[in-house]
Design an enzyme around this catalytic site. Structure first.
Site, PDB file in Angstrom:
ATOM      1  N   SER A 157       0.857  -1.189   0.000  1.00 30.46           N
ATOM      2  CA  SER A 157       0.000   0.000   0.000  1.00 30.46           C
ATOM      3  C   SER A 157       0.885   1.227   0.000  1.00 30.46           C
ATOM      4  O   SER A 157       2.050   1.172   0.424  1.00 30.46           O
ATOM      5  CB  SER A 157      -0.884   0.011   1.247  1.00 30.46           C
ATOM      6  OG  SER A 157      -1.534   1.262   1.415  1.00 30.46           O
ATOM      7  N   TYR A 159      -2.484  -0.911  10.220  1.00 29.25           N
ATOM      8  CA  TYR A 159      -2.428  -1.074   8.765  1.00 29.25           C
ATOM      9  C   TYR A 159      -1.087  -0.603   8.215  1.00 29.25           C
ATOM     10  O   TYR A 159      -0.460  -1.280   7.396  1.00 29.25           O
ATOM     11  CB  TYR A 159      -3.572  -0.291   8.133  1.00 29.25           C
ATOM     12  CG  TYR A 159      -3.742  -0.510   6.643  1.00 29.25           C
ATOM     13  CD1 TYR A 159      -4.283  -1.691   6.159  1.00 29.25           C
ATOM     14  CD2 TYR A 159      -3.373   0.482   5.729  1.00 29.25           C
ATOM     15  CE1 TYR A 159      -4.460  -1.888   4.791  1.00 29.25           C
ATOM     16  CE2 TYR A 159      -3.545   0.296   4.364  1.00 29.25           C
ATOM     17  CZ  TYR A 159      -4.092  -0.892   3.905  1.00 29.25           C
ATOM     18  OH  TYR A 159      -4.252  -1.085   2.555  1.00 29.25           O
TER      19      TYR A 159
END
Length: 262
Positions: A152, A165
């Site tokens: 990401s 995350y």
């Protein structure tokens, strides 16, 4: 065939490729795209009904695919996924390790410890387990293979309110590079993509939790002032899995409309 004015060539012709998280979003679009490129796709997801819907879409278009219920955080489940791929198609050529839990939404000083553990099991341990058993199969076959992991932009440029995350996606990039270094001599290539904001239900759920809209948020995270489509994000993964990227390993491609470069 042509979709979004991009021609899909048979660059994965007759290759057996696993896609985790293939029941929806990026995983579903990647599974469909890989099948269009000639791959025999193993659509793996905890949501078997969703995985079977993806398979049905692929078969309706004349492609080859099977669905396998898989919990990427469970070693036995991952081993079964790889074994099913080999039993069905005779070998494994590539894998797109894409399954992930939704980002958290809390300050580091306030993070939910139970959700931290859940997210890490899927987003980080899950990628590690998939690579472990995929690489074992590649080594047993003796003729290489290709892996693409979904990281990401949060693994490159940290975001506030996502401590779990961000940590997991940094870890995915680290795992990618370690595996690439270890397995390059065996012609096993390991790369990652780092998507920016993708127009998926997961993104819209996150925006709702943040109390903002797509129109407000897109210009903040994209030089193109829009979110990426799942298919646009899947295109670099297709290239990395193909022989066209035969000299590429230990690389992270940011697919983010310039977000990490500004």
């Amino acid at each position: 065939m042509r979709t979004n004015n991009v021609t899909t060539f048979p660059v994965l012709s007759d290759k057996s490729v696993i896609v985790t998280g293939g029941a929806s979003g990026l995983g579903r679009e990647a599974s469909i795209l890989f099948a269009e490129a000639g791959a025999k796709v193993i659509v793996a997801d905890y949501n078997l009904d969703g995985a079977e819907e993806t398979v049905a879409t692929i078969k309706q278009a004349g492609g080859k695919a099977i669905a396998v219920r898989t919990d990427v955080s469970d070693s036995e489940s991952v081993q079964n996924m790889v074994a099913t791929a080999v039993e069905t198609y005779g070998r494994l050529d590539g894998a797109f390790n894409n399954a992930a839990a939704a980002p958290d939404n809390a300050l580091t000083s306030e993070f939910d410890e139970d959700y931290w553990d859940k997210l890490m099991k899927v987003d980080l341990k899950g990628v590690a387990l998939c690579m472990k058993y995929e690489i074992k199969q590649f080594l047993a076959q003796g003729d290489g293979g290709a892996i693409v992991n979904t990281a990401s932009v949060s693994g490159i440029r940290p975001q506030p309110f996502n401590p779990a995350y961000v940590s997991a996606k940094h870890g995915v990039i680290g795992l990618t590079k370690v595996a690439a270094v270890e397995n390059g001599p065996h012609n096993i290539r390991v790369n990652a993509i780092a998507p920016g904001a993708i127009d998926t239900p997961m993104l819209h759920d996150a925006l709702e939790a943040l109390g903002t809209s797509g129109e407000e948020y897109a210009p903040m995270i994209s030089l193109l002032n829009r979110f990426g489509s799942p298919r646009e994000i899947a295109q670099p993964a297709l290239w990395l899995l193909s022989d066209a990227a035969s000299y590429v390993t230990s690389t992270v491609i940011a697919v983010d409309a310039g977000y990490t470069g500004r």
